[in-house]
Design a protein around this motif. Structure first.
Motif, PDB file in Angstrom:
ATOM      1  N   GLU A  25      -7.155   5.749  -2.209  1.00  0.00           N
ATOM      2  CA  GLU A  25      -6.097   4.605  -2.057  1.00  0.00           C
ATOM      3  C   GLU A  25      -6.805   3.449  -2.272  1.00  0.00           C
ATOM      4  N   PHE A  26      -7.179   2.922  -1.304  1.00  0.00           N
ATOM      5  CA  PHE A  26      -7.805   1.924  -0.922  1.00  0.00           C
ATOM      6  C   PHE A  26      -8.315   0.795  -3.018  1.00  0.00           C
ATOM      7  N   PHE A  27      -8.748   2.530  -3.604  1.00  0.00           N
ATOM      8  CA  PHE A  27      -9.271   2.240  -5.113  1.00  0.00           C
ATOM      9  C   PHE A  27      -8.067   1.448  -5.994  1.00  0.00           C
ATOM     10  N   GLU A  28      -7.081   2.553  -5.492  1.00  0.00           N
ATOM     11  CA  GLU A  28      -6.009   2.335  -6.636  1.00  0.00           C
ATOM     12  C   GLU A  28      -5.489   1.257  -6.004  1.00  0.00           C
ATOM     13  N   SER A  29      -5.297   0.542  -5.186  1.00  0.00           N
ATOM     14  CA  SER A  29      -4.196  -0.230  -4.410  1.00  0.00           C
ATOM     15  C   SER A  29      -5.733  -2.422  -4.503  1.00  0.00           C
ATOM     16  N   MET A  33      -8.348  -5.836  -9.908  1.00  0.00           N
ATOM     17  CA  MET A  33      -8.905  -6.679  -9.171  1.00  0.00           C
ATOM     18  C   MET A  33     -10.466  -6.938 -10.047  1.00  0.00           C
ATOM     19  N   LEU A  34     -11.054  -5.571  -9.918  1.00  0.00           N
ATOM     20  CA  LEU A  34     -12.117  -5.567  -9.763  1.00  0.00           C
ATOM     21  C   LEU A  34     -12.628  -6.032 -11.628  1.00  0.00           C
ATOM     22  N   ALA A  35     -14.180  -6.285 -12.048  1.00  0.00           N
ATOM     23  CA  ALA A  35     -14.487  -6.397 -13.200  1.00  0.00           C
ATOM     24  C   ALA A  35     -14.984  -4.931 -13.323  1.00  0.00           C
TER      25      ALA A  35
END
Length: 180
Positions: A25-29, A33-35
């Motif tokens: 869930e953190f990743f999905e949020s 924003m990440l390269a």
């Protein structure tokens, strides 16, 4: 690459604490924003495939984790009077700090306390490693691995423990009964 806003917005974690979201869930949020490569590497870590990641932090973490596992293998082998070399991973070295932590952890009588001591070492190691690149991916990798540690502790309970013990007994019953 720096991720100032993302790192500044991270909710502080503690090993004994609770979280209302999973690493996925953190990743999905935050994935948008990440390269590209950072996103791939973070997903590898979340999916339990950190060896596929290319980021230096993940490589360093895997090395440290191998050192800890090597120290555990050496300590357990010594207790059984057998050569540990066959059980060592990677470069087969044993970090002196990891060996010290393992000795302290294994001296505890309660298995849960042993696990907690090892995970507290992992937590401190993650903190130390993230400082080198505080507003970069190091802090984000550290955060996700900490989330995984918290989730692991949240999943531990007596029922699961009994299931694991019963499975071990059934799997090893021939060795236990017949000394094989």
């Amino acid at each position: 690459m720096a991720y100032y806003y993302l790192v500044a917005s991270l909710i502080p974690l503690t090993l004994e604490g609770d979280v209302s979201f999973t690493p996925r869930e953190f990743f999905e949020s935050c994935k948008n924003m990440l390269a590209s490569q950072d996103r791939k590497d973070l997903e590898y870590v979340i999916d339990g495939r950190p060896e596929s990641a290319r980021h230096a932090f993940v490589r360093k973490w895997l090395y440290a984790e191998n050192q800890l596992k090597n120290a555990l293998a050496a300590a357990r082998s010594a207790r059984l009077n057998i050569d540990s070399h066959q059980f060592l991973r990677g470069d087969k070295k044993i970090d002196i700090n990891a060996a010290k932590i393992v000795a302290e952890a294994l001296s505890k009588h309660n298995p849960l306390d042993k696990e907690r001591a090892l995970d507290k070492y992992r937590w401190k190691l993650l903190d130390d490693m993230a400082r080198a690149d505080f507003f970069g991916m190091s802090s984000i990798f550290s955060y996700v691995i900490k989330l995984k540690l918290i989730m692991r502790w949240k999943s531990l309970n007596d029922e699961k423990g009994r299931e694991v013990l019963e499975k071990l007994i059934v799997t090893n019953s021939g060795e236990i009964c017949y000394g094989m």
